[in-house]
Design a protein around this motif. Structure first.
Motif, PDB file in Angstrom:
ATOM      1  N   VAL A 106       0.685  -1.099  -0.274  1.00 26.06           N
ATOM      2  CA  VAL A 106      -0.064  -0.075  -0.228  1.00 26.06           C
ATOM      3  C   VAL A 106       1.051   1.261   0.100  1.00 26.06           C
ATOM      4  CG1 VAL A 106      -1.648   1.202   0.858  1.00 26.06           C
ATOM      5  CG2 VAL A 106      -1.620  -0.796   1.338  1.00 26.06           C
ATOM      6  N   TRP A 107       0.560   2.029  -0.947  1.00 21.01           N
ATOM      7  CA  TRP A 107       1.519   3.148  -1.315  1.00 21.01           C
ATOM      8  C   TRP A 107       0.003   4.714  -0.984  1.00 21.01           C
ATOM      9  CZ3 TRP A 107       6.444   1.786  -1.695  1.00 21.01           C
ATOM     10  CH2 TRP A 107       6.509   0.532  -2.207  1.00 21.01           C
ATOM     11  N   LEU A 108       1.071   5.808  -0.601  1.00 23.11           N
ATOM     12  CA  LEU A 108       0.298   7.040  -1.137  1.00 23.11           C
ATOM     13  C   LEU A 108      -0.770   7.602  -1.956  1.00 23.11           C
ATOM     14  CD1 LEU A 108       2.791   8.657   2.262  1.00 23.11           C
ATOM     15  CD2 LEU A 108      -0.036   8.436   2.345  1.00 23.11           C
ATOM     16  N   PRO A 109      -1.095   7.878  -2.670  1.00 16.95           N
ATOM     17  CA  PRO A 109      -1.780   8.820  -4.079  1.00 16.95           C
ATOM     18  C   PRO A 109      -0.528   9.323  -4.212  1.00 16.95           C
ATOM     19  CG  PRO A 109      -3.474   9.514  -1.398  1.00 16.95           C
ATOM     20  CD  PRO A 109      -2.236   8.795  -0.682  1.00 16.95           C
ATOM     21  N   PHE A 110      -0.244  11.045  -2.658  1.00 13.47           N
ATOM     22  CA  PHE A 110       1.469  11.529  -3.637  1.00 13.47           C
ATOM     23  C   PHE A 110       2.574  10.949  -3.705  1.00 13.47           C
ATOM     24  CE2 PHE A 110      -0.422  12.556   0.852  1.00 13.47           C
ATOM     25  CZ  PHE A 110       0.496  12.511   0.606  1.00 13.47           C
ATOM     26  N   ASP A 111       3.063   9.753  -3.405  1.00 13.22           N
ATOM     27  CA  ASP A 111       4.437   9.303  -2.852  1.00 13.22           C
ATOM     28  C   ASP A 111       4.680   8.347  -2.751  1.00 13.22           C
ATOM     29  OD1 ASP A 111       6.998   9.938  -2.030  1.00 13.22           O
ATOM     30  OD2 ASP A 111       6.913  10.683  -0.049  1.00 13.22           O
ATOM     31  N   ASP A 112       5.769   7.494  -3.297  1.00  9.73           N
ATOM     32  CA  ASP A 112       5.820   6.464  -2.957  1.00  9.73           C
ATOM     33  C   ASP A 112       6.698   5.833  -1.939  1.00  9.73           C
ATOM     34  OD1 ASP A 112       5.459   5.813  -6.130  1.00  9.73           O
ATOM     35  OD2 ASP A 112       7.121   6.647  -6.323  1.00  9.73           O
ATOM     36  N   ALA A 113       5.633   5.688  -1.364  1.00  8.06           N
ATOM     37  CA  ALA A 113       5.538   5.218  -0.320  1.00  8.06           C
ATOM     38  C   ALA A 113       4.556   5.555   1.128  1.00  8.06           C
ATOM     39  CB  ALA A 113       6.459   6.551   0.910  1.00  8.06           C
ATOM     40  N   PRO A 114       4.462   4.314   2.242  1.00  8.65           N
ATOM     41  CA  PRO A 114       5.873   3.722   2.718  1.00  8.65           C
ATOM     42  C   PRO A 114       5.996   2.343   2.148  1.00  8.65           C
ATOM     43  CG  PRO A 114       3.664   3.894   4.131  1.00  8.65           C
ATOM     44  CD  PRO A 114       3.063   4.093   2.708  1.00  8.65           C
ATOM     45  N   GLY A 115       4.633   1.426   1.601  1.00  3.53           N
ATOM     46  CA  GLY A 115       5.075   0.107   1.467  1.00  3.53           C
ATOM     47  C   GLY A 115       4.520  -0.785   2.331  1.00  3.53           C
ATOM     48  N   LEU A 116       3.436  -0.334   3.047  1.00 12.41           N
ATOM     49  CA  LEU A 116       2.901  -1.180   3.288  1.00 12.41           C
ATOM     50  C   LEU A 116       2.347  -2.653   2.959  1.00 12.41           C
ATOM     51  CD1 LEU A 116       2.387  -2.063   6.672  1.00 12.41           C
ATOM     52  CD2 LEU A 116       0.174  -1.202   6.124  1.00 12.41           C
ATOM     53  N   ALA A 117       2.952  -4.105   3.246  1.00  7.98           N
ATOM     54  CA  ALA A 117       2.000  -4.800   2.880  1.00  7.98           C
ATOM     55  C   ALA A 117       1.623  -6.522   3.654  1.00  7.98           C
ATOM     56  CB  ALA A 117       3.191  -6.102   2.737  1.00  7.98           C
ATOM     57  N   MET A 118       0.298  -4.699   4.602  1.00  5.24           N
ATOM     58  CA  MET A 118      -0.999  -5.572   5.212  1.00  5.24           C
ATOM     59  C   MET A 118      -2.374  -4.576   4.129  1.00  5.24           C
ATOM     60  SD  MET A 118       0.395  -5.861   8.371  1.00  5.24           S
ATOM     61  CE  MET A 118       1.868  -6.131   7.889  1.00  5.24           C
ATOM     62  N   ALA A 119      -3.340  -4.807   4.794  1.00  2.75           N
ATOM     63  CA  ALA A 119      -4.213  -3.902   4.829  1.00  2.75           C
ATOM     64  C   ALA A 119      -4.726  -3.423   5.261  1.00  2.75           C
ATOM     65  CB  ALA A 119      -5.720  -4.797   3.998  1.00  2.75           C
ATOM     66  N   ARG A 120      -4.295  -3.657   6.627  1.00  2.78           N
ATOM     67  CA  ARG A 120      -4.937  -4.056   8.505  1.00  2.78           C
ATOM     68  C   ARG A 120      -4.173  -3.949   9.141  1.00  2.78           C
ATOM     69  NH1 ARG A 120     -11.653  -5.933   8.154  1.00  2.78           N
ATOM     70  NH2 ARG A 120     -11.498  -6.477   6.347  1.00  2.78           N
ATOM     71  N   ALA A 121      -4.343  -2.955  10.102  1.00  2.00           N
ATOM     72  CA  ALA A 121      -3.445  -2.842  11.305  1.00  2.00           C
ATOM     73  C   ALA A 121      -3.115  -1.385  12.241  1.00  2.00           C
ATOM     74  CB  ALA A 121      -0.991  -2.628  10.517  1.00  2.00           C
ATOM     75  N   PHE A 122      -3.002  -1.798  13.180  1.00  6.07           N
ATOM     76  CA  PHE A 122      -3.326  -1.263  14.317  1.00  6.07           C
ATOM     77  C   PHE A 122      -1.534   0.355  14.137  1.00  6.07           C
ATOM     78  CE2 PHE A 122      -4.893  -4.531  17.235  1.00  6.07           C
ATOM     79  CZ  PHE A 122      -5.767  -3.592  17.249  1.00  6.07           C
TER      80      PHE A 122
END
Length: 471
Positions: A267-283
């Motif tokens: 998962v990436w922000l709409p305006f930046d190639d970050a952060p690259g989270l490999a899960m869809a749900r998290a605390f």
């Protein structure tokens, strides 16, 4: 992993608005209308400040009456996995189990915080529900609900439906309160750090589960021919699931995989190639909470049968290299039950070296819960390499940790999955409980450079192909 206890008044009390601690009664599930002959939570008052003194709660490598737990640091720095087994959770037939996999700069602190606070919040919501129930009705729900073979199927269905509604609400509210507390925590920066959670409560023959992220729970059961089979109890909530990807994209988040790891959607922000989270749900991970990443858990209820033998909860460091069937085979063939979790972790470590020799092994945490409530004798336990001192420390002598994350202004820093030696030195100074051979491994981990292979961590990443800052 050690305890992480907040000193804020918010986290040391129940969710009641007046801030008082909760003296837990039987919490409404399983003892209504019965003569109370066993000790329940009405005999105790629990806050995060005295979790370390609870006799039937373990969170470091060891065993309890019906379970064993083990975690091992990977090759990426500090161990960000946490785990807990809490027996006599709300009554003498209830057990809480959880595995939490942190990620990001302060992921280890988030995982420990969730491990400590989430079960207390769950108890608080159950207690609140019972208080409302007692004020309006004499109705109660049996905690040992079993399917009926007779003519009371409608009553059973109604009771099971009410039981599901109660527990679903408790899990949803406790997860929501946990994420809210992390957002406002004064000493823990969760902007680009977070944690998964797979949690369950076994009460009698009932199994209630709530989970987010990609830590997983499986069930080892016997089929009609008495052969062991693996049943997956949870779903890995990753961005490549169509429903998860659709939600993220509706919220303007982006989902795509990197060229070097095409099998891992992030998962990436709409305006930046970050952060690259490999899960869809998290605390935590509040940089992505407006873009589709949520902390709402999936909930499920299962009625256990006599064929069900054990449950295994583990972080993705195990599931990346071992299948459900392999883990069930390992646990069922372990020389002793007390060693089962450690053997699963050892097997995962070997598979990491074989399958991904150029990648850094991820942290691994495993909880094995045996459903018949039996465990090996103390002599068998010591033969497997554990000491009685370790066991005792889990019950009465746990060191109390404190949240040491420093609050800072939100920034879109990439995670330190790939980091320089200077960054490793800074990161390595964060306090952590060293277990087993982790002290040697931690020293080795401070020397590796960031380009020794693509890391397969389900976390935030920084890769050289992106510029450090964008206008």
């Amino acid at each position: 992993m050690g305890a992480c206890v907040s000193t804020s008044s918010r986290s040391t009390r129940s969710s009641r608005s007046n801030g008082e601690t909760v003296a837990h009664s039987f919490l409404g599930i399983g003892f209504c209308g019965q003569k109370r002959t066993k000790k329940t939570f009405s005999d105790h008052v629990y806050t995060l400040q005295n979790l370390h003194s609870i006799p039937n709660r373990i969170f470091t490598n060891g065993k309890s009456r019906a379970s064993c737990i083990f975690t091992q640091q990977g090759r990426k720095g500090i161990n960000q996995d946490a785990m807990v087994v809490w027996e006599d959770f709300m009554s003498e037939d209830a057990i809480f189990c959880g595995v939490f996999d942190g990620h990001g700069p302060h992921g280890h602190l988030v995982a420990r915080k969730v491990r400590d606070a989430l079960p207390v919040k769950l108890l608080s919501f159950l207690h609140s529900y019972q208080s409302r129930l007692n004020g309006s009705s004499k109705t109660c729900f049996k905690g040992n609900l079993k399917r009926s073979d007779g003519g009371d199927s409608e009553k059973d269905a109604s009771a099971e439906e009410k039981l599901n509604v109660t527990w679903r609400e408790a899990f949803l509210k406790s997860y929501k309160a946990m994420d809210k507390e992390l957002r406002s925590h004064p000493n823990l920066d969760c902007f680009c750090s977070g944690s998964t959670a797979v949690t369950l409560v076994k009460q009698g023959s009932n199994l209630f589960m709530g989970y987010i992220g990609d830590s997983r729970a499986i069930l080892g059961s016997k089929d009609s021919s008495d052969s062991m089979v693996a049943i997956q109890l949870t779903v890995d909530l990753k961005p490549d699931l169509p429903r998860e990807a659709e939600r993220i994209k509706r919220c303007k988040g982006r989902v795509f995989a990197l060229q070097d790891e095409p099998e891992v959607s992030r998962v990436w922000l709409p305006f930046d190639d970050a952060p690259g989270l490999a899960m869809a749900r998290a605390f935590g991970d509040f940089c992505l909470k407006d873009y589709g990443v949520i902390s709402i858990p999936e909930f499920s209820h299962r009625i256990l049968t006599e064929r069900d033998q054990f449950i295994v909860l583990a972080s993705d460091g195990v599931w990346d290299v071992l299948s459900n069937e392999e883990v069930v085979e390992i646990v069922s063939s372990s020389p002793s039950r007390a060693s089962a979790a450690r053997i699963v972790v050892d097997s995962a470590a070997r598979e990491w070296k074989l399958k991904y020799p150029t990648s850094k092994m991820d942290d691994c945490a495993v909880v094995c819960l045996f459903l018949d409530g039996k465990m090996d004798s103390e002599s068998d336990y010591e033969e497997q390499g554990f000491s009685s001192a370790t066991l005792q420390s889990n019950h009465s002598g746990n060191a109390v940790e404190s949240d040491d994350g420093q609050k800072s202004e939100p920034s879109l820093q990439r995670n330190f999955t790939v980091r320089s030696s200077d960054e490793s030195d800074t990161y390595g100074r964060l306090p952590v409980e060293i277990e087993g051979n982790e002290e040697t491994m931690a020293a080795e981990d401070q020397n590796w450079s960031g380009l020794e292979g693509v890391t397969r961590v389900n976390s935030l990443v920084q890769l050289p192909r992106f510029s450090e800052e964008r206008p």
